[in-house]
Motif scaffolding. Structure first.
Motif, PDB file in Angstrom:
ATOM      1  N   GLU A 141       0.976  -1.296   0.033  1.00 11.32           N
ATOM      2  CA  GLU A 141      -0.025   0.098   0.288  1.00 11.32           C
ATOM      3  C   GLU A 141       0.836   1.252   0.000  1.00 11.32           C
ATOM      4  OE1 GLU A 141      -3.285   0.057   2.865  1.00 11.32           O
ATOM      5  OE2 GLU A 141      -3.291   2.090   2.903  1.00 11.32           O
ATOM      6  N   VAL A 142       2.078   1.300   0.885  1.00  8.33           N
ATOM      7  CA  VAL A 142       2.605   2.519   0.954  1.00  8.33           C
ATOM      8  C   VAL A 142       3.956   2.296  -0.134  1.00  8.33           C
ATOM      9  CG1 VAL A 142       1.922   2.753   3.338  1.00  8.33           C
ATOM     10  CG2 VAL A 142       4.460   1.685   2.706  1.00  8.33           C
ATOM     11  N   GLY A 143       4.247   1.496  -0.789  1.00  5.33           N
ATOM     12  CA  GLY A 143       5.324   1.469  -1.553  1.00  5.33           C
ATOM     13  C   GLY A 143       6.618   1.183  -0.877  1.00  5.33           C
ATOM     14  N   ALA A 144       6.606   0.482   0.347  1.00  5.76           N
ATOM     15  CA  ALA A 144       7.848   0.043   1.002  1.00  5.76           C
ATOM     16  C   ALA A 144       8.243  -1.130   0.547  1.00  5.76           C
ATOM     17  CB  ALA A 144       7.456   0.306   2.558  1.00  5.76           C
ATOM     18  N   LYS A 145       9.349  -1.624   1.040  1.00  5.63           N
ATOM     19  CA  LYS A 145       9.837  -2.990   0.833  1.00  5.63           C
ATOM     20  C   LYS A 145       9.690  -3.915   1.873  1.00  5.63           C
ATOM     21  CE  LYS A 145      13.663  -5.526  -1.198  1.00  5.63           C
ATOM     22  NZ  LYS A 145      12.937  -6.635  -1.884  1.00  5.63           N
ATOM     23  N   LEU A 146       9.397  -4.980   1.849  1.00  4.06           N
ATOM     24  CA  LEU A 146       9.542  -5.873   2.835  1.00  4.06           C
ATOM     25  C   LEU A 146      10.717  -6.835   2.629  1.00  4.06           C
ATOM     26  CD1 LEU A 146       8.162  -7.362   5.246  1.00  4.06           C
ATOM     27  CD2 LEU A 146       6.665  -8.705   3.929  1.00  4.06           C
ATOM     28  N   ALA A 147      11.529  -7.130   3.647  1.00  4.37           N
ATOM     29  CA  ALA A 147      12.734  -7.825   3.528  1.00  4.37           C
ATOM     30  C   ALA A 147      12.836  -8.813   4.694  1.00  4.37           C
ATOM     31  CB  ALA A 147      14.244  -6.942   3.586  1.00  4.37           C
ATOM     32  N   TYR A 148      13.595  -9.945   4.543  1.00  2.00           N
ATOM     33  CA  TYR A 148      13.674 -11.009   5.363  1.00  2.00           C
ATOM     34  C   TYR A 148      14.995 -11.304   5.981  1.00  2.00           C
ATOM     35  CZ  TYR A 148       9.019 -12.076   3.584  1.00  2.00           C
ATOM     36  OH  TYR A 148       7.677 -12.151   3.330  1.00  2.00           O
ATOM     37  N   VAL A 149      14.929 -11.500   7.374  1.00  2.00           N
ATOM     38  CA  VAL A 149      16.258 -12.016   8.153  1.00  2.00           C
ATOM     39  C   VAL A 149      16.308 -13.496   7.661  1.00  2.00           C
ATOM     40  CG1 VAL A 149      17.574 -12.434  10.128  1.00  2.00           C
ATOM     41  CG2 VAL A 149      15.973 -10.271   9.873  1.00  2.00           C
ATOM     42  N   ASP A 150      17.610 -14.128   7.371  1.00  2.31           N
ATOM     43  CA  ASP A 150      17.848 -15.443   6.876  1.00  2.31           C
ATOM     44  C   ASP A 150      17.779 -16.416   8.217  1.00  2.31           C
ATOM     45  OD1 ASP A 150      18.016 -15.420   4.115  1.00  2.31           O
ATOM     46  OD2 ASP A 150      20.202 -14.786   4.145  1.00  2.31           O
ATOM     47  N   VAL A 151      17.600 -17.587   7.811  1.00  2.00           N
ATOM     48  CA  VAL A 151      17.671 -18.800   8.629  1.00  2.00           C
ATOM     49  C   VAL A 151      18.836 -19.582   8.478  1.00  2.00           C
ATOM     50  CG1 VAL A 151      16.448 -20.801   9.738  1.00  2.00           C
ATOM     51  CG2 VAL A 151      15.015 -18.738   9.153  1.00  2.00           C
ATOM     52  N   ASP A 152      19.733 -19.984   9.475  1.00  2.00           N
ATOM     53  CA  ASP A 152      20.877 -20.666   9.085  1.00  2.00           C
ATOM     54  C   ASP A 152      20.704 -22.239   9.140  1.00  2.00           C
ATOM     55  OD1 ASP A 152      21.098 -21.499  11.500  1.00  2.00           O
ATOM     56  OD2 ASP A 152      22.607 -19.955  12.196  1.00  2.00           O
ATOM     57  N   ASP A 153      21.689 -22.887   8.672  1.00  2.00           N
ATOM     58  CA  ASP A 153      21.472 -24.281   8.589  1.00  2.00           C
ATOM     59  C   ASP A 153      21.222 -25.110  10.031  1.00  2.00           C
ATOM     60  OD1 ASP A 153      21.896 -24.202   5.880  1.00  2.00           O
ATOM     61  OD2 ASP A 153      23.992 -24.868   6.176  1.00  2.00           O
ATOM     62  N   ASP A 154      21.329 -24.404  11.071  1.00  2.00           N
ATOM     63  CA  ASP A 154      20.920 -24.925  12.398  1.00  2.00           C
ATOM     64  C   ASP A 154      19.753 -24.315  12.854  1.00  2.00           C
ATOM     65  OD1 ASP A 154      23.516 -26.329  12.562  1.00  2.00           O
ATOM     66  OD2 ASP A 154      24.575 -24.339  13.285  1.00  2.00           O
ATOM     67  N   TYR A 155      18.927 -23.852  11.838  1.00  2.00           N
ATOM     68  CA  TYR A 155      17.580 -23.185  12.001  1.00  2.00           C
ATOM     69  C   TYR A 155      17.269 -22.092  13.230  1.00  2.00           C
ATOM     70  CZ  TYR A 155      16.511 -27.866  10.087  1.00  2.00           C
ATOM     71  OH  TYR A 155      16.527 -29.077   9.467  1.00  2.00           O
ATOM     72  N   ARG A 156      18.826 -21.386  13.223  1.00  2.13           N
ATOM     73  CA  ARG A 156      18.728 -20.120  13.934  1.00  2.13           C
ATOM     74  C   ARG A 156      18.698 -19.037  13.060  1.00  2.13           C
ATOM     75  NH1 ARG A 156      18.654 -21.777  19.011  1.00  2.13           N
ATOM     76  NH2 ARG A 156      19.579 -23.838  19.614  1.00  2.13           N
ATOM     77  N   LEU A 157      18.428 -17.659  13.661  1.00  2.00           N
ATOM     78  CA  LEU A 157      18.315 -16.608  12.643  1.00  2.00           C
ATOM     79  C   LEU A 157      19.844 -16.172  12.374  1.00  2.00           C
ATOM     80  CD1 LEU A 157      15.724 -14.221  14.185  1.00  2.00           C
ATOM     81  CD2 LEU A 157      15.557 -15.423  12.105  1.00  2.00           C
ATOM     82  N   ASP A 158      20.106 -16.003  11.292  1.00  2.00           N
ATOM     83  CA  ASP A 158      21.478 -15.208  10.806  1.00  2.00           C
ATOM     84  C   ASP A 158      21.495 -13.963  11.134  1.00  2.00           C
ATOM     85  OD1 ASP A 158      23.725 -14.482   9.540  1.00  2.00           O
ATOM     86  OD2 ASP A 158      22.928 -15.146   7.641  1.00  2.00           O
ATOM     87  N   LEU A 159      22.097 -13.736  12.228  1.00  3.68           N
ATOM     88  CA  LEU A 159      22.279 -12.258  12.809  1.00  3.68           C
ATOM     89  C   LEU A 159      23.039 -11.508  11.709  1.00  3.68           C
ATOM     90  CD1 LEU A 159      22.182 -12.446  16.668  1.00  3.68           C
ATOM     91  CD2 LEU A 159      20.124 -12.195  15.074  1.00  3.68           C
ATOM     92  N   ASP A 160      24.157 -11.851  11.048  1.00  2.00           N
ATOM     93  CA  ASP A 160      24.920 -11.235   9.995  1.00  2.00           C
ATOM     94  C   ASP A 160      23.781 -10.604   9.007  1.00  2.00           C
ATOM     95  OD1 ASP A 160      27.141 -11.722  11.532  1.00  2.00           O
ATOM     96  OD2 ASP A 160      27.704 -13.333  10.216  1.00  2.00           O
ATOM     97  N   SER A 161      22.843 -11.376   8.584  1.00  2.00           N
ATOM     98  CA  SER A 161      21.992 -10.776   7.699  1.00  2.00           C
ATOM     99  C   SER A 161      21.117  -9.818   8.097  1.00  2.00           C
ATOM    100  CB  SER A 161      21.193 -11.955   6.981  1.00  2.00           C
ATOM    101  OG  SER A 161      19.859 -12.139   7.642  1.00  2.00           O
ATOM    102  N   LEU A 162      20.778 -10.002   9.508  1.00  2.00           N
ATOM    103  CA  LEU A 162      20.027  -8.643  10.362  1.00  2.00           C
ATOM    104  C   LEU A 162      21.029  -7.515  10.246  1.00  2.00           C
ATOM    105  CD1 LEU A 162      17.952  -7.700  12.340  1.00  2.00           C
ATOM    106  CD2 LEU A 162      19.267  -8.506  14.097  1.00  2.00           C
ATOM    107  N   ASP A 163      22.088  -7.564  10.495  1.00  2.00           N
ATOM    108  CA  ASP A 163      23.125  -6.405  10.615  1.00  2.00           C
ATOM    109  C   ASP A 163      23.032  -5.900   9.105  1.00  2.00           C
ATOM    110  OD1 ASP A 163      23.335  -6.463  13.120  1.00  2.00           O
ATOM    111  OD2 ASP A 163      25.295  -7.741  13.110  1.00  2.00           O
ATOM    112  N   ARG A 164      23.344  -6.703   8.186  1.00  2.00           N
ATOM    113  CA  ARG A 164      23.620  -6.169   6.574  1.00  2.00           C
ATOM    114  C   ARG A 164      22.243  -5.403   6.498  1.00  2.00           C
ATOM    115  NH1 ARG A 164      25.664 -11.172   5.974  1.00  2.00           N
ATOM    116  NH2 ARG A 164      23.725 -12.133   4.756  1.00  2.00           N
ATOM    117  N   GLU A 165      21.124  -5.702   6.771  1.00  2.00           N
ATOM    118  CA  GLU A 165      19.725  -5.115   6.439  1.00  2.00           C
ATOM    119  C   GLU A 165      19.724  -3.871   7.209  1.00  2.00           C
ATOM    120  OE1 GLU A 165      17.217  -5.491   4.351  1.00  2.00           O
ATOM    121  OE2 GLU A 165      18.019  -7.444   3.279  1.00  2.00           O
ATOM    122  N   LEU A 166      20.001  -3.823   8.583  1.00  2.00           N
ATOM    123  CA  LEU A 166      20.003  -2.699   9.340  1.00  2.00           C
ATOM    124  C   LEU A 166      21.014  -1.568   8.716  1.00  2.00           C
ATOM    125  CD1 LEU A 166      19.639  -4.159  12.798  1.00  2.00           C
ATOM    126  CD2 LEU A 166      17.998  -3.215  11.666  1.00  2.00           C
TER     127      LEU A 166
END
Ligand SMILES: Cc1ncc(COP(=O)(O)O)c(C=O)c1O
Length: 413
Positions: A141-166
């Motif tokens: 609706e507002v023209g923003a982008k939805l992005a996703y933090v990755d999940v690693d092979d151990d089924y945990r969030l990849d915090l590096d991908s969080l940092d890259r997005e931030l």
């Protein structure tokens, strides 16, 4: 969830408080391993809701007579219980229909005022649809982008991908589940909040799978918004909670319009009620809210640390025993810290078939995509089977599941 030390729980006595567990289906008593979908309802919750309908039922807030005052007291008392449980103030606790509505409230009210074209909303690849779809609608609706933090092979969030997005500097909101319903992963929410705030983003936490099991203090976590749903925390359906930081809620426009949420209505304009009622349009499910309050008081009396210690011990046993089953893969973290839902697949056998054969003998587990279709695709599976541990479950329940899985394998051999 982090292991805790706590006095032992009298699990037999706890289980006796759930009338439904006395049912027999197939070869014995019901084994309910699906609390992550909906937890069963203990006696004190049933009693409280029954009491209100029998003795005090009347619409809240508007009545000057005793019944209405009693219903109002039960409703607002439940809000105080929830506020205390989360470490929030009562103005910051909004009753919703469920956590899905809580997240939609933030997406519509806060999101449409604060997210603009070119901004980003960041969620994660392990979210329930309810923490994805409202953001898709907002972003479209507002023209923003939805992005996703990755999940690693151990089924945990990849915090590096969080940092890259931030690091991009355009993220307005990070939306993260405290505990994944599909994987059982416990996410490091306090850490995520710190990183998000440092990058100028707010954080919404979906606490649906955390609140039934662990102590959560929203101020310690630093969350800006935190939602959960009543029916997973031994309360009734039809009631959920949104916590929002007071300054944010003050600034947000109403979500739904109607009775209760107004201060004054004129022909061409209206003004809004104070918090939290500004966000509670229409007759709220006050009986269900009182039931939720009773559920939280019950959990609190058991001792949430004792509940968690017991559930984690049974979960550990579940993971250990599942690993003995030939052809079985656990789709989630094997070690602590983690939650109490354990997903798995059996080679060559569809999860629905697994659940159906188990059901014949009264063993209830869930099979499907667990409202996490993108995650299933990411893992390359159509679905998983999921057993989830609640406060009444024991090692004996796990043994019944493992015996049932042997039968599943025999049928499909
Ligand atoms: C992590 C999580 N979020 C959200 C939901 C949605 O809950 P409700 O349907 O009560 O809104 C669920 C329910 O399965 C869940 O597990």
């Amino acid at each position: 969830m982090e292991p805790v030390s706590a006095p032992a729980l009298d699990v037999a006595a706890v289980a006796e408080q759930f009338p439904i567990l006395a049912r027999e289906i197939g070869s014995g008593p019901l084994v309910y391993l699906d609390s992550a979908a909906t937890a069963q309802t203990p006696e004190p919750v049933l009693v409280e809701m029954d009491r209100i309908y029998r003795e005090s039922n009347a619409n809240i807030h508007r009545g000057v007579y005793a019944l209405s005052q009693e219903s109002t007291a039960a409703f607002e008392g439940a809000r105080a219980t929830v506020a205390d449980w989360l470490g929030a103030s009562v103005e910051e606790i909004i009753f919703t229909k469920n956590v899905t509505e809580a997240i939609n409230l933030v997406a519509y009210s806060w999101g449409r005022r604060n997210v603009r074209a070119g901004d980003r909303v960041l969620t994660t690849k392990m979210e329930h649809h309810s923490n994805i779809v409202p953001w898709q609608l907002l972003c479209a609706e507002v023209g923003a982008k939805l992005a996703y933090v990755d999940v690693d092979d151990d089924y945990r969030l990849d915090l590096d991908s969080l940092d890259r997005e931030l690091a991009r500097g355009d993220v307005k909101l990070v939306c993260v589940g405290h505990v994944s319903n599909a994987l059982g992963t416990l996410n490091p929410v306090a850490e995520i909040v710190q990183r998000a705030h440092a990058a100028g983003a707010l954080v919404l936490v979906d606490g649906a799978q955390a609140i039934p099991h662990m102590r959560v203090d929203v101020r310690e976590l630093g969350a800006d918004f935190y939602g959960f749903t009543g029916h997973k925390v031994y309360g009734p359906t039809g009631i959920g909670v949104l916590y929002g930081r007071r300054e944010l809620l003050e600034d947000m426009p109403p979500f739904l319009g109607g009775g209760e949420m107004i201060a004054r209505v004129d022909w061409d304009m209206s003004t809004w009620n104070a918090l939290p009622w500004k966000f509670e349009a229409g007759t709220t499910p006050y009986v269900e809210a009182a039931g939720l309050g009773a559920a939280i008081r019950w959990l609190s009396a058991l001792g949430i640390d004792a509940v968690l210690a017991h559930e984690l011990a049974v979960t550990e046993y579940l993971i250990e025993r599942l690993q003995e089953v030939d052809g079985l893969t656990i789709r989630g973290p094997l070690d602590q810290p983690r939650g109490t839902a354990v997903s798995f697949t059996l080679e060559g056998i569809h999860p629905h078939d697994t659940a159906e054969i188990l059901a014949r003998d009264g063993v209830c587990i869930r099979a499907g995509h667990h409202c996490a279709q993108p995650l299933m695709r990411h893992m390359g599976v159509p679905a998983t089977s999921r057993a989830s541990i609640g406060v009444h479950n024991t090692r004996a329940d796990v043994d019944r599941l493992i015996d049932g899985l042997a039968e599943v394998r025999r049928v499909f051999a």
